[in-house]
Motif scaffolding. Sequence first.
Motif, PDB file in Angstrom:
ATOM      1  N   TYR A   7      -3.540  -6.920  -0.904  1.00 62.86           N
ATOM      2  CA  TYR A   7      -2.930  -8.082  -1.530  1.00 62.86           C
ATOM      3  C   TYR A   7      -3.537  -8.327  -2.907  1.00 62.86           C
ATOM      4  CZ  TYR A   7      -0.259  -9.752   2.508  1.00 62.86           C
ATOM      5  OH  TYR A   7       0.652  -9.893   3.516  1.00 62.86           O
ATOM      6  N   LYS A  21       3.189  -9.332  -1.666  1.00 64.35           N
ATOM      7  CA  LYS A  21       1.744  -9.324  -1.424  1.00 64.35           C
ATOM      8  C   LYS A  21       0.993  -9.912  -2.616  1.00 64.35           C
ATOM      9  CE  LYS A  21       1.539  -5.563   1.939  1.00 64.35           C
ATOM     10  NZ  LYS A  21       2.977  -5.596   2.255  1.00 64.35           N
ATOM     11  N   GLU A  78       5.792 -11.078   6.750  1.00 63.40           N
ATOM     12  CA  GLU A  78       4.472 -11.370   6.185  1.00 63.40           C
ATOM     13  C   GLU A  78       3.384 -10.607   6.956  1.00 63.40           C
ATOM     14  OE1 GLU A  78       1.741 -11.801   4.278  1.00 63.40           O
ATOM     15  OE2 GLU A  78       3.011 -13.382   3.393  1.00 63.40           O
ATOM     16  N   LEU A 136      -6.280 -12.214   4.693  1.00 62.61           N
ATOM     17  CA  LEU A 136      -5.853 -11.085   3.876  1.00 62.61           C
ATOM     18  C   LEU A 136      -6.939 -10.066   3.577  1.00 62.61           C
ATOM     19  CD1 LEU A 136      -3.730 -12.982   1.180  1.00 62.61           C
ATOM     20  CD2 LEU A 136      -3.048 -12.230   3.470  1.00 62.61           C
TER      21      LEU A 136
END
Length: 303
Positions: A193, A164, A28, A187
């Motif tokens: 993303y 994502k 991640e 993010l």
Amino acid sequence: MAPRQKRLLLALDGSDRGVQTVRYAGEEDAFKGMKIVLFHVFNSIPDAYYDLEKEPKSVKVVRHVRSWESQQKKNIRNYMENARQMLLDAGHAESAVEVKIQNRKKGVARDLIIEAHQGYDAVLIRRRGFTDLKNVTMGSVTNKLLEKLTFIPVLIAGRKPVNKKVLIAVDGSPCANRAVKFVADMLGPLGNYQVKLVHVVRSGFKPEMEALEENGVPEAEPVFKTAVDILKGAGLPPENISTQMITGVISRAGAIVNKAEKGGWGTIVVGRRGLSSVGDFFMGRVSNKVVHVGRKDTVWIVT
């Protein structure tokens, strides 16, 4: 002045499922640049047990227990070091990964909660550890953590592949807006993303009677406007943000999980509580159901 490095508490119990959680943390990208603390509460033998050494008949038994405990400590140290190496291999800096093993003091869950108070930005856990009971959605420690960690975001790693694509459930509540802000902080600087904002309105209509507002960013829609502004303000490109209103469903949680499943959204983000004014609930009905219905999903729960 440089911004404070975010800190992630990753709780591990020595199980194979824990290894999967470490793998998720490594894959991640949102966790890149964070300080990750791999934390384990070791169930050591109570000191009072060793008083039995004073009894001649118990000497051999106590020696055996000491040997067993020593081996368990060695096993968990190897386990934690392997977990650390997994994160290093995934690109995390050595200075950004720390291993912390402590003997149980007040209980596994309570010790984790005490540690979570030490300046962390989120806690990463898994639904289950060693238990193999098929119908058990979450382990007892996870349930306790969800109930008591009301002061910090709780991230539950799922079994689906990391991507994502993040789906955020919004309802205009302060808690939902904080969930959006958390995602934006995590993010926004990355910029790569896809984020979908979903607002679900339950009614008596059949699920197949959904009314959808798909794609685009309807700035005039109040429930979305604040969330969209937060995301864009954090650096997320407008073209990476989409919104959808879903009506006519029986279960809001079911609709959220179903949308994530059909759209391939890897992470579901919900506020701990929505617009309900019932103060005695540690979690809102929707967020609680999302965790249980989306058994394979990664779910971020934000206070």
